[in-house]
Design an enzyme around this catalytic site. Structure first.
Site, PDB file in Angstrom:
ATOM      1  NE  ARG A   7       2.440  12.102 -13.369  1.00 52.17           N
ATOM      2  CZ  ARG A   7       1.969  12.452 -14.562  1.00 52.17           C
ATOM      3  NH1 ARG A   7       1.056  13.413 -14.682  1.00 52.17           N
ATOM      4  NH2 ARG A   7       2.368  11.847 -15.647  1.00 52.17           N
TER       5      ARG A   7
ATOM      6  CB  THR B 200      -2.484   9.272 -19.619  1.00 49.70           C
ATOM      7  OG1 THR B 200      -1.233   9.838 -19.230  1.00 49.70           O
ATOM      8  CG2 THR B 200      -3.360  10.338 -20.253  1.00 49.70           C
TER       9      THR B 200
ATOM     10  CG  HIS C 136      -3.007  18.285 -14.236  1.00 52.38           C
ATOM     11  ND1 HIS C 136      -2.188  17.894 -15.272  1.00 52.38           N
ATOM     12  CD2 HIS C 136      -2.246  19.104 -13.449  1.00 52.38           C
ATOM     13  CE1 HIS C 136      -0.993  18.475 -15.127  1.00 52.38           C
ATOM     14  NE2 HIS C 136      -1.010  19.204 -14.026  1.00 52.38           N
TER      15      HIS C 136
ATOM     16  NE  ARG D  33      -5.426  10.578 -14.825  1.00 54.71           N
ATOM     17  CZ  ARG D  33      -4.343  11.158 -15.331  1.00 54.71           C
ATOM     18  NH1 ARG D  33      -3.239  10.445 -15.577  1.00 54.71           N
ATOM     19  NH2 ARG D  33      -4.343  12.450 -15.599  1.00 54.71           N
TER      20      ARG D  33
ATOM     21  CG  PHE E  45      -5.782  14.471 -28.418  1.00 55.17           C
ATOM     22  CD1 PHE E  45      -5.555  15.156 -27.230  1.00 55.17           C
ATOM     23  CD2 PHE E  45      -4.773  13.651 -28.917  1.00 55.17           C
ATOM     24  CE1 PHE E  45      -4.353  15.030 -26.550  1.00 55.17           C
ATOM     25  CE2 PHE E  45      -3.565  13.523 -28.239  1.00 55.17           C
ATOM     26  CZ  PHE E  45      -3.352  14.224 -27.046  1.00 55.17           C
TER      27      PHE E  45
ATOM     28  CE  LYS F 135      -7.281  16.156 -16.470  1.00 55.80           C
ATOM     29  NZ  LYS F 135      -6.834  15.323 -17.607  1.00 55.80           N
TER      30      LYS F 135
ATOM     31  CD  GLU G 231       1.678  21.491 -14.096  1.00 56.90           C
ATOM     32  OE1 GLU G 231       1.231  20.853 -13.121  1.00 56.90           O
ATOM     33  OE2 GLU G 231       1.910  20.956 -15.201  1.00 56.90           O
TER      34      GLU G 231
ATOM     35  CG  ASN H 247      -7.373  11.727 -17.565  1.00 62.01           C
ATOM     36  OD1 ASN H 247      -7.748  12.878 -17.337  1.00 62.01           O
ATOM     37  ND2 ASN H 247      -6.212  11.458 -18.122  1.00 62.01           N
TER      38      ASN H 247
ATOM     39  CE1 TYR I  44      -3.120  18.787 -19.630  1.00 63.27           C
ATOM     40  CE2 TYR I  44      -5.211  19.752 -20.281  1.00 63.27           C
ATOM     41  CZ  TYR I  44      -4.478  18.921 -19.455  1.00 63.27           C
ATOM     42  OH  TYR I  44      -5.105  18.203 -18.462  1.00 63.27           O
TER      43      TYR I  44
END
Ligand code: IDP
Ligand code: MG
Length: 153
Positions: free
Chosen positions: A85, A91, A115, A102, A57, A9, A126, A112, A49
């Site tokens: 993951r 998260t 993804h 993270r 948010f 990100k 995805e 964070n 998303y």
């Protein structure tokens, strides 16, 4: 072997953590089979998303995901969706376990850094969302026997 979709990100790009995250991926023995920089827009973020578009948010999240280019990757490995993951952590970076990406590299629930697809089914969707077929190089490293034991992969 399974594949998963990862986005580094803007919080990863802007904080110059790209090299450290990629090092962790390669240290683990996960194979990178697609990698590119791209600028996300509102359209792709509303798809990506979709489960969050109605949250208050979402506008801030979308803005944060468009604040700089991202790096998109396709990663490959046995059970890589679940393995990655776990490496990503929960998260909210403040709640993520030390040792996770993270938990080691961020303090935010929104910024964070990364993804990662959350299921094999979503990983396929995805990967198709972010990569054209010819951009994914489903190769096998020459030394694959040193990544996995007999019959494992
Ligand atoms: P995940 O990235 O751990 O799978 P999701 O619930 O799918 O978490 O949320 C996607 C992204 O939306 C998160 O990584 C985070 O950047 C952002 N996000 C999730 N919940 C919140 C929130 O409560 N406030 C702000 N941003 C959030
Ligand atoms: Mg998610």
């Amino acid at each position: 072997m399974e594949q998963t979709l990862v986005l580094l990100k803007p919080s990863c790009i802007e904080r110059c953590l790209v090299g450290q995250v990629i090092t962790r991926i390669q240290q683990r023995g996960i194979i990178i089979c697609g990698l590119k920089m791209m600028q996300l827009d509102e359209k792709i973020l509303r798809e990506h998303y979709a489960h969050l578009v109605d949250k208050p948010f979402f506008p801030g999240l979308a803005a944060s995901m468009m604040a700089s280019p991202v790096i998109a990757m396709v990663l490959k490995g046995v059970d890589v969706v679940e393995v990655f993951r776990k490496m990503t952590g929960v998260t909210n970076g403040r709640k993520a376990e030390p040792g996770t990406l993270r938990g080691d590299f961020c303090m935010s629930g929104q910024a964070n850094i990364i993804h990662a697809s959350d299921s094999v089914e979503n990983a396929k969707i995805e990967i198709n969302r972010f990569f054209r077929p010819e951009e994914v190089f489903d190769y096998t490293p020459a030394n694959i026997a040193f990544y996995y034991g007999d019959g494992e992969n």
